[in-house]
Each structure stands twice: as C-alpha cells, then as structure tokens.
Design a protein around this motif. Sequence first.
Motif, PDB file in Angstrom:
ATOM      1  N   VAL A   9       0.846  -1.197   0.000  1.00  0.00           N
ATOM      2  CA  VAL A   9       0.000   0.000   0.000  1.00  0.00           C
ATOM      3  C   VAL A   9       0.882   1.247   0.000  1.00  0.00           C
ATOM      4  N   ALA A  10       1.951   1.236   0.785  1.00  0.00           N
ATOM      5  CA  ALA A  10       2.868   2.385   0.813  1.00  0.00           C
ATOM      6  C   ALA A  10       3.481   2.628  -0.565  1.00  0.00           C
ATOM      7  N   SER A  18      -7.282   3.950   0.002  1.00  0.00           N
ATOM      8  CA  SER A  18      -7.490   5.401  -0.084  1.00  0.00           C
ATOM      9  C   SER A  18      -6.163   6.140   0.101  1.00  0.00           C
ATOM     10  N   PRO A  19      -6.119   7.414  -0.296  1.00  0.00           N
ATOM     11  CA  PRO A  19      -4.909   8.204  -0.047  1.00  0.00           C
ATOM     12  C   PRO A  19      -4.539   8.227   1.442  1.00  0.00           C
ATOM     13  N   ILE A  23      -1.039   7.006   3.312  1.00  0.00           N
ATOM     14  CA  ILE A  23      -0.323   7.849   4.286  1.00  0.00           C
ATOM     15  C   ILE A  23      -0.105   7.088   5.587  1.00  0.00           C
ATOM     16  N   ASN A  24      -1.140   6.406   6.067  1.00  0.00           N
ATOM     17  CA  ASN A  24      -1.017   5.642   7.321  1.00  0.00           C
ATOM     18  C   ASN A  24       0.051   4.551   7.210  1.00  0.00           C
ATOM     19  N   CYS A  25       0.082   3.871   6.072  1.00  0.00           N
ATOM     20  CA  CYS A  25       1.077   2.813   5.876  1.00  0.00           C
ATOM     21  C   CYS A  25       2.483   3.390   5.811  1.00  0.00           C
ATOM     22  N   VAL A 151      -4.441  -0.395  10.183  1.00  0.00           N
ATOM     23  CA  VAL A 151      -3.936   0.970  10.010  1.00  0.00           C
ATOM     24  C   VAL A 151      -4.765   1.778   9.020  1.00  0.00           C
ATOM     25  N   CYS A 152      -5.724   1.127   8.373  1.00  0.00           N
ATOM     26  CA  CYS A 152      -6.597   1.809   7.415  1.00  0.00           C
ATOM     27  C   CYS A 152      -8.049   1.616   7.829  1.00  0.00           C
TER      28      CYS A 152
END
Length: 158
Positions: A9-10, A18-19, A23-25, A151-152
């Motif tokens: 995802v990163a 999602s964007p 960011i969270n990853c 994290v998402c």
Amino acid sequence: MVDTNIALVANKKQPNASPQCVINCVRELMAIRQGVKKLVIDDNGLVFDEYRRNLSLSGQPGVGDLFVKWVHDYQYNSQRCDRVKITPIPGDDFAEFPQDPQLANFDRSDRKWVAIARVHPQNPPILNAVDSDWKNFEFELNQHGIIVEFVCPDFQFK
C-alpha cells in the motif's frame, strides 16, 4: 510486525486503498525505520523472503521498497529488529500456530506472523492495511491473544 500488504500500500500498489490509507502505511514504515517502533521478524528469514518477493531490494521506487532495503540492512541489529524462532511444519504451517478448527481456513501465507506474535514475549500487534483475512478471522485470532492493528480504518473489507 508488518504484513507485506502495508509495504505494498505504501508503494501505491493496492488500487482500493485510499490516499489516507497510503499515508497511514507510510507513517508506520517510517516509524520503524526511524526507530520509534521495533520490527519483529522470524529467524528463518521467511518474512524477509516474502518482502523480497513482493518488493524491490534496491530501495526504489516506493516507500515499501525503501522499507525492505532497511530490513535487509538492519535485520540483525537487535536494537532495531527482534528475530524470533518459529518452527515450520510441512504445508506452510507452524508449530506455534493455534490448533483451532475455527482457524483452519486462515491464509497459510500469513500464518508465520501469527506464529511470530505468539512466541514473542511482548505479543506485538500485527499491522494490516487491506488484507481481508485478518479482518475475517479477527475474533478467532483475538481468542488466542493475537492482536491485529488495522492501520486503514476507512478500508471496506469484503
């Protein structure tokens, strides 16, 4: 512990993320690289091998690739990374994986993370972004002391 889907995802390799999920990853991977969090992997190299199969060891072009390069460089640094012993058994299973019929259909490729969590003295959470198995088996895993950190939170699991 970082499931490979966090790094993917990163790298923006999961079109349904999602964007904010990206960011969270990225934040989670950066926290590990900066020493805010410690990475936990197995001493057999199974986690690292999975990272290498799915990410670029050159460290480019994405943040997930930079993370696998970091793992390569720091996996033996005990201040940055804990390596724990798990016992593989034939069929992509592990002696440390719970012998629970409710987990019989849990993804065999993810069982290594469960085994690692069970033997690590601090029982660290397993970070997940978009892998539905972790959500589908969350209750059963919790029954065995396995904590999954999503994290998402905006991701819609199917």
